[in-house]
Write a protein that holds these residues in place. Structure first.
Motif, short mmCIF file in Angstrom:
data_model
loop_
_atom_site.label_atom_id
_atom_site.label_comp_id
_atom_site.label_asym_id
_atom_site.label_seq_id
_atom_site.Cartn_x
_atom_site.Cartn_y
_atom_site.Cartn_z
N GLN A 107 0.83 -1.20 0.00
CA GLN A 107 0.00 0.00 0.00
C GLN A 107 0.87 1.25 0.00
O GLN A 107 2.00 1.23 0.48
CB GLN A 107 -0.93 -0.01 1.22
N GLN A 108 0.32 2.33 -0.55
CA GLN A 108 1.05 3.58 -0.62
C GLN A 108 0.60 4.53 0.49
O GLN A 108 -0.60 4.68 0.73
CB GLN A 108 0.84 4.25 -1.98
N ILE A 109 1.56 5.17 1.12
CA ILE A 109 1.30 6.12 2.20
C ILE A 109 1.87 7.47 1.78
O ILE A 109 3.06 7.58 1.50
CB ILE A 109 1.96 5.64 3.50
N ARG A 110 1.02 8.46 1.71
CA ARG A 110 1.46 9.80 1.28
C ARG A 110 1.86 10.65 2.48
O ARG A 110 1.21 10.60 3.53
CB ARG A 110 0.35 10.49 0.49
N LEU A 111 2.90 11.45 2.30
CA LEU A 111 3.37 12.33 3.37
C LEU A 111 3.68 13.72 2.84
O LEU A 111 3.91 13.90 1.64
CB LEU A 111 4.61 11.76 4.05
N ARG A 112 3.70 14.68 3.74
CA ARG A 112 4.04 16.06 3.39
C ARG A 112 5.01 16.59 4.45
O ARG A 112 4.86 16.31 5.64
CB ARG A 112 2.77 16.93 3.37
N LYS A 113 5.99 17.35 3.99
CA LYS A 113 6.96 17.90 4.93
C LYS A 113 6.50 19.27 5.39
O LYS A 113 6.15 20.14 4.59
CB LYS A 113 8.35 18.00 4.29
N GLU A 114 6.49 19.47 6.69
CA GLU A 114 6.14 20.75 7.28
C GLU A 114 7.29 21.17 8.18
O GLU A 114 7.49 20.60 9.25
CB GLU A 114 4.83 20.65 8.07
N GLY A 115 8.06 22.15 7.72
CA GLY A 115 9.25 22.54 8.45
C GLY A 115 10.27 21.42 8.39
O GLY A 115 10.65 20.96 7.31
N ASP A 116 10.69 20.95 9.56
CA ASP A 116 11.67 19.87 9.62
C ASP A 116 11.02 18.51 9.77
O ASP A 116 11.72 17.49 9.91
CB ASP A 116 12.62 20.08 10.81
N TYR A 117 9.69 18.44 9.75
CA TYR A 117 9.00 17.20 10.06
C TYR A 117 8.13 16.70 8.92
O TYR A 117 7.55 17.49 8.17
CB TYR A 117 8.14 17.40 11.31
N TRP A 118 8.02 15.39 8.83
CA TRP A 118 7.12 14.76 7.86
C TRP A 118 5.83 14.36 8.58
O TRP A 118 5.87 13.87 9.70
CB TRP A 118 7.77 13.50 7.27
N ILE A 119 4.70 14.59 7.92
CA ILE A 119 3.42 14.15 8.49
C ILE A 119 2.70 13.28 7.47
O ILE A 119 2.87 13.45 6.26
CB ILE A 119 2.52 15.33 8.90
N ILE A 120 1.94 12.34 7.96
CA ILE A 120 1.19 11.42 7.11
C ILE A 120 -0.13 12.06 6.72
O ILE A 120 -0.84 12.63 7.54
CB ILE A 120 0.95 10.11 7.85
N LEU A 121 -0.46 11.95 5.43
CA LEU A 121 -1.70 12.54 4.92
C LEU A 121 -2.79 11.48 4.93
O LEU A 121 -2.90 10.67 4.01
CB LEU A 121 -1.47 13.09 3.52
N THR A 122 -3.60 11.49 5.96
CA THR A 122 -4.67 10.50 6.08
C THR A 122 -5.97 10.98 5.45
O THR A 122 -6.88 10.19 5.23
CB THR A 122 -4.95 10.18 7.56
#
Length: 285
Positions: free
Chosen positions: A143-158
Protein backbone atom coordinates in the motif's frame (compact mmCIF):
# COMPACT_ATOMS: atom_id res chain seq x y z
CA UNK A 1 -20.80 -4.28 12.58
CA UNK A 2 -18.01 -3.41 10.21
CA UNK A 3 -14.89 -1.75 11.50
CA UNK A 4 -14.91 1.94 10.73
CA UNK A 5 -14.29 4.87 12.77
CA UNK A 6 -16.58 2.83 14.12
CA UNK A 7 -15.44 5.79 15.90
CA UNK A 8 -12.26 5.82 13.67
CA UNK A 9 -12.86 3.74 11.74
CA UNK A 10 -14.24 5.19 13.86
CA UNK A 11 -14.46 7.29 11.57
CA UNK A 12 -13.94 8.13 7.97
CA UNK A 13 -12.77 6.31 5.00
CA UNK A 14 -10.21 9.03 5.12
CA UNK A 15 -9.47 9.02 8.80
CA UNK A 16 -6.52 7.13 10.03
CA UNK A 17 -8.48 4.22 11.15
CA UNK A 18 -10.21 3.70 7.95
CA UNK A 19 -7.16 4.69 6.12
CA UNK A 20 -5.49 1.72 7.66
CA UNK A 21 -8.10 -0.61 6.25
CA UNK A 22 -8.51 0.95 2.84
CA UNK A 23 -4.89 1.40 1.95
CA UNK A 24 -4.10 4.80 3.31
CA UNK A 25 -1.56 4.32 6.00
CA UNK A 26 0.30 6.43 8.38
CA UNK A 27 3.28 6.57 10.48
CA UNK A 28 5.82 9.14 11.38
CA UNK A 29 8.85 9.50 13.50
CA UNK A 30 7.81 10.75 16.86
CA UNK A 31 10.31 13.53 16.61
CA UNK A 32 9.65 14.04 12.96
CA UNK A 33 5.99 14.89 13.11
CA UNK A 34 5.18 15.80 16.64
CA UNK A 35 7.58 18.70 16.77
CA UNK A 36 8.71 20.52 19.93
CA UNK A 37 8.16 18.57 23.10
CA UNK A 38 8.01 15.25 21.31
CA UNK A 39 9.38 12.14 22.93
CA UNK A 40 12.64 11.24 21.23
CA UNK A 41 12.52 7.62 20.04
CA UNK A 42 15.60 5.57 20.87
CA UNK A 43 18.20 5.38 18.12
CA UNK A 44 18.03 2.09 16.29
CA UNK A 45 19.11 0.48 13.10
CA UNK A 46 16.65 -0.38 10.36
CA UNK A 47 14.67 -3.45 11.51
CA UNK A 48 15.35 -6.72 9.77
CA UNK A 49 11.90 -6.68 8.23
CA UNK A 50 12.54 -3.39 6.43
CA UNK A 51 13.28 -3.85 2.74
CA UNK A 52 15.02 -0.45 2.61
CA UNK A 53 17.37 1.42 4.89
CA UNK A 54 15.34 3.73 7.14
CA UNK A 55 17.10 7.05 7.75
CA UNK A 56 16.41 9.18 10.84
CA UNK A 57 13.60 11.74 10.39
CA UNK A 58 12.77 10.29 6.98
CA UNK A 59 9.28 9.64 5.60
CA UNK A 60 9.87 5.90 6.05
CA UNK A 61 10.76 6.39 9.72
CA UNK A 62 7.63 8.46 10.18
CA UNK A 63 5.55 5.56 8.86
CA UNK A 64 7.40 3.05 11.00
CA UNK A 65 6.96 5.04 14.21
CA UNK A 66 3.31 5.75 13.51
CA UNK A 67 2.48 2.06 13.38
CA UNK A 68 4.59 1.36 16.43
CA UNK A 69 2.71 3.99 18.42
CA UNK A 70 -0.67 2.75 17.22
CA UNK A 71 0.17 -0.84 18.10
CA UNK A 72 1.42 0.24 21.54
CA UNK A 73 -1.84 2.08 22.21
CA UNK A 74 -0.15 5.49 22.21
CA UNK A 75 -2.86 6.96 20.02
CA UNK A 76 -2.31 10.65 20.71
CA UNK A 77 1.40 10.36 19.84
CA UNK A 78 0.53 8.36 16.71
CA UNK A 79 -2.08 10.79 15.43
CA UNK A 80 0.20 13.74 16.07
CA UNK A 81 2.23 12.33 13.20
CA UNK A 82 -0.63 12.90 10.76
CA UNK A 83 -2.75 15.72 9.42
CA UNK A 84 -5.42 14.63 11.91
CA UNK A 85 -3.44 16.39 14.61
CA UNK A 86 -5.81 19.41 14.90
CA UNK A 87 -8.61 16.97 15.71
CA UNK A 88 -6.71 15.16 18.46
CA UNK A 89 -4.66 17.84 20.20
CA UNK A 90 -7.72 19.57 21.70
CA UNK A 91 -9.11 16.40 23.28
CA UNK A 92 -8.59 15.85 26.99
CA UNK A 93 -7.42 12.43 28.21
CA UNK A 94 -10.96 11.55 29.34
CA UNK A 95 -12.38 12.58 25.96
CA UNK A 96 -9.72 10.56 24.17
CA UNK A 97 -10.71 7.49 26.19
CA UNK A 98 -14.23 7.78 24.76
CA UNK A 99 -12.72 6.61 21.47
CA UNK A 100 -10.63 3.85 23.06
CA UNK A 101 -12.74 0.97 21.77
CA UNK A 102 -12.43 2.28 18.22
CA UNK A 103 -8.69 2.88 18.43
CA UNK A 104 -8.14 -0.54 19.99
CA UNK A 105 -10.16 -2.28 17.28
CA UNK A 106 -7.81 -0.82 14.69
CA UNK A 107 -4.57 -1.25 16.61
CA UNK A 108 -5.08 -4.99 17.07
CA UNK A 109 -4.87 -5.48 13.29
CA UNK A 110 -1.52 -3.75 12.97
CA UNK A 111 1.22 -6.38 12.53
CA UNK A 112 4.11 -6.46 14.99
CA UNK A 113 6.48 -5.87 12.10
CA UNK A 114 5.38 -3.58 9.29
CA UNK A 115 7.46 -4.26 6.20
CA UNK A 116 8.46 -1.00 4.52
CA UNK A 117 9.36 -1.61 0.88
CA UNK A 118 10.13 1.78 -0.62
CA UNK A 119 10.38 5.53 -0.25
CA UNK A 120 10.16 8.22 -2.94
CA UNK A 121 10.81 11.86 -1.99
CA UNK A 122 10.09 14.84 -4.25
CA UNK A 123 10.63 18.25 -2.64
CA UNK A 124 8.19 18.44 0.30
CA UNK A 125 6.14 15.41 -0.76
CA UNK A 126 6.87 11.74 -0.28
CA UNK A 127 5.35 8.32 -0.84
CA UNK A 128 6.23 5.30 1.27
CA UNK A 129 5.15 1.80 0.31
CA UNK A 130 4.53 -0.82 2.97
CA UNK A 131 3.07 -4.31 3.17
CA UNK A 132 -0.10 -4.13 5.26
CA UNK A 133 -3.45 -5.88 5.72
CA UNK A 134 -5.93 -4.94 2.99
CA UNK A 135 -9.72 -4.87 3.13
CA UNK A 136 -9.48 -8.58 3.78
CA UNK A 137 -7.54 -8.35 7.04
CA UNK A 138 -6.12 -11.85 6.56
CA UNK A 139 -4.36 -10.87 3.35
CA UNK A 140 -1.44 -8.48 3.04
CA UNK A 141 -0.82 -6.15 0.12
CA UNK A 142 1.58 -3.36 -0.78
CA UNK A 143 0.00 0.00 0.00
CA UNK A 144 1.05 3.58 -0.62
CA UNK A 145 1.30 6.12 2.20
CA UNK A 146 1.46 9.80 1.28
CA UNK A 147 3.37 12.33 3.37
CA UNK A 148 4.04 16.06 3.39
CA UNK A 149 6.96 17.90 4.93
CA UNK A 150 6.14 20.75 7.28
CA UNK A 151 9.25 22.54 8.45
CA UNK A 152 11.67 19.87 9.62
CA UNK A 153 9.00 17.20 10.06
CA UNK A 154 7.12 14.76 7.86
CA UNK A 155 3.42 14.15 8.49
CA UNK A 156 1.19 11.42 7.11
CA UNK A 157 -1.70 12.54 4.92
CA UNK A 158 -4.67 10.50 6.08
CA UNK A 159 -7.26 12.84 4.56
CA UNK A 160 -7.41 15.00 1.45
CA UNK A 161 -7.19 18.81 1.38
CA UNK A 162 -10.95 19.32 1.64
CA UNK A 163 -11.22 17.09 4.72
CA UNK A 164 -8.10 18.68 6.18
CA UNK A 165 -9.76 22.08 5.95
CA UNK A 166 -12.81 20.73 7.78
CA UNK A 167 -10.58 19.25 10.48
CA UNK A 168 -8.89 22.60 11.06
CA UNK A 169 -12.29 24.28 11.31
CA UNK A 170 -13.88 21.71 13.60
CA UNK A 171 -10.83 20.86 15.69
CA UNK A 172 -11.69 18.54 18.60
CA UNK A 173 -15.28 18.20 17.35
CA UNK A 174 -14.17 16.43 14.18
CA UNK A 175 -13.95 12.94 15.68
CA UNK A 176 -17.31 13.38 17.38
CA UNK A 177 -18.93 14.36 14.07
CA UNK A 178 -17.32 11.38 12.34
CA UNK A 179 -18.44 9.01 15.05
CA UNK A 180 -22.02 10.23 14.90
CA UNK A 181 -22.11 9.92 11.12
CA UNK A 182 -20.59 6.44 11.28
CA UNK A 183 -22.94 5.22 14.01
CA UNK A 184 -26.00 6.60 12.24
CA UNK A 185 -25.01 4.91 8.99
CA UNK A 186 -24.42 1.67 10.88
CA UNK A 187 -27.78 1.96 12.65
CA UNK A 188 -29.60 2.19 9.33
CA UNK A 189 -27.59 -0.73 8.00
CA UNK A 190 -28.33 -2.80 11.11
CA UNK A 191 -32.06 -2.24 10.84
CA UNK A 192 -31.86 -3.28 7.20
CA UNK A 193 -30.18 -6.46 8.40
CA UNK A 194 -32.96 -6.93 10.95
CA UNK A 195 -35.57 -6.67 8.20
CA UNK A 196 -33.72 -9.19 6.04
CA UNK A 197 -33.19 -11.51 9.02
CA UNK A 198 -36.90 -11.43 9.84
CA UNK A 199 -37.76 -12.13 6.23
CA UNK A 200 -35.42 -15.13 6.15
CA UNK A 201 -36.68 -16.44 9.49
CA UNK A 202 -40.34 -16.07 8.50
CA UNK A 203 -39.72 -17.88 5.22
CA UNK A 204 -38.40 -20.88 7.16
CA UNK A 205 -40.91 -20.79 10.02
CA UNK A 206 -44.37 -20.52 8.56
CA UNK A 207 -44.52 -16.75 8.33
CA UNK A 208 -43.83 -15.95 11.99
CA UNK A 209 -41.22 -13.48 13.21
CA UNK A 210 -38.72 -13.75 16.06
CA UNK A 211 -37.09 -11.69 18.78
CA UNK A 212 -33.48 -10.57 18.90
CA UNK A 213 -31.99 -13.55 20.75
CA UNK A 214 -33.64 -16.06 18.44
CA UNK A 215 -32.30 -14.25 15.38
CA UNK A 216 -28.81 -14.10 16.89
CA UNK A 217 -28.93 -17.81 17.75
CA UNK A 218 -29.99 -18.54 14.18
CA UNK A 219 -26.90 -16.56 13.07
CA UNK A 220 -29.09 -14.11 11.20
CA UNK A 221 -27.89 -11.14 13.30
CA UNK A 222 -24.49 -10.32 14.85
CA UNK A 223 -24.12 -10.52 18.60
CA UNK A 224 -22.96 -6.91 19.01
CA UNK A 225 -26.51 -5.74 18.38
CA UNK A 226 -27.06 -6.53 22.07
CA UNK A 227 -24.70 -3.80 23.30
CA UNK A 228 -24.14 -0.13 22.55
CA UNK A 229 -20.45 -0.36 23.51
CA UNK A 230 -19.23 -0.54 19.93
CA UNK A 231 -22.38 0.40 18.02
CA UNK A 232 -23.31 3.57 19.93
CA UNK A 233 -26.97 2.60 19.58
CA UNK A 234 -29.55 0.69 21.64
CA UNK A 235 -31.51 -1.78 19.52
CA UNK A 236 -34.93 -3.17 20.42
CA UNK A 237 -36.95 -5.73 18.45
CA UNK A 238 -40.59 -6.11 19.43
CA UNK A 239 -42.65 -9.02 18.08
CA UNK A 240 -46.47 -8.99 18.15
CA UNK A 241 -48.25 -11.52 20.36
CA UNK A 242 -49.30 -13.57 17.32
CA UNK A 243 -45.77 -13.25 15.87
CA UNK A 244 -47.24 -12.07 12.58
CA UNK A 245 -45.62 -8.63 12.73
CA UNK A 246 -42.68 -6.89 14.37
CA UNK A 247 -41.05 -3.50 14.89
CA UNK A 248 -37.40 -2.63 15.49
CA UNK A 249 -35.83 0.58 16.77
CA UNK A 250 -32.33 2.03 17.01
CA UNK A 251 -31.80 4.87 19.50
CA UNK A 252 -28.56 6.75 20.28
CA UNK A 253 -27.02 5.55 23.54
CA UNK A 254 -25.97 9.13 24.31
CA UNK A 255 -27.69 11.82 22.29
CA UNK A 256 -25.22 14.20 20.64
CA UNK A 257 -22.23 11.92 21.25
CA UNK A 258 -23.03 8.53 19.74
CA UNK A 259 -25.80 9.72 17.43
CA UNK A 260 -28.53 12.29 16.91
CA UNK A 261 -31.11 10.43 14.87
CA UNK A 262 -33.24 7.50 15.96
CA UNK A 263 -34.46 4.93 13.42
CA UNK A 264 -37.30 2.46 13.29
CA UNK A 265 -38.47 -0.23 10.91
CA UNK A 266 -41.92 -1.82 10.85
CA UNK A 267 -44.10 -3.61 8.39
CA UNK A 268 -46.35 -1.58 6.09
CA UNK A 269 -49.91 -2.58 5.24
CA UNK A 270 -48.50 -4.52 2.31
CA UNK A 271 -46.22 -6.48 4.64
CA UNK A 272 -42.98 -4.82 3.49
CA UNK A 273 -40.48 -3.33 5.98
CA UNK A 274 -40.50 0.48 6.11
CA UNK A 275 -37.65 2.54 7.62
CA UNK A 276 -38.23 5.95 9.20
CA UNK A 277 -35.97 8.30 11.15
CA UNK A 278 -36.18 11.43 13.26
CA UNK A 279 -33.97 13.59 15.45
CA UNK A 280 -33.87 11.78 18.77
CA UNK A 281 -33.70 15.09 20.64
CA UNK A 282 -32.89 15.45 24.29
CA UNK A 283 -35.13 12.56 25.36
CA UNK A 284 -32.39 9.98 24.88
CA UNK A 285 -29.94 11.69 27.25
Amino acid sequence: MRLRFRTIALLVPAAIFLVFLTGGCTGASTKAAVGPGAIEPPAEKAPKYAAIEIAPNSPAETVKVFYQKMREGKFREALFLTNLRPAIEGLTESELKEFQVDFDSIAKHIPAEVQINGEIVSANRATVTARLPGEDLDKYEVQQIRLRKEGDYWIILTVDEAAEKVIKEQGRNYFYSLRIKSHEDDAKEMLDRVAKAQMAYAAQNGGIYAGMEVLISAELLPGDIRSNASTGYDYVITVAADKKSYAATATPAVYGKTGRRSFSVELSTSGMPHLTSRDAGEKTK
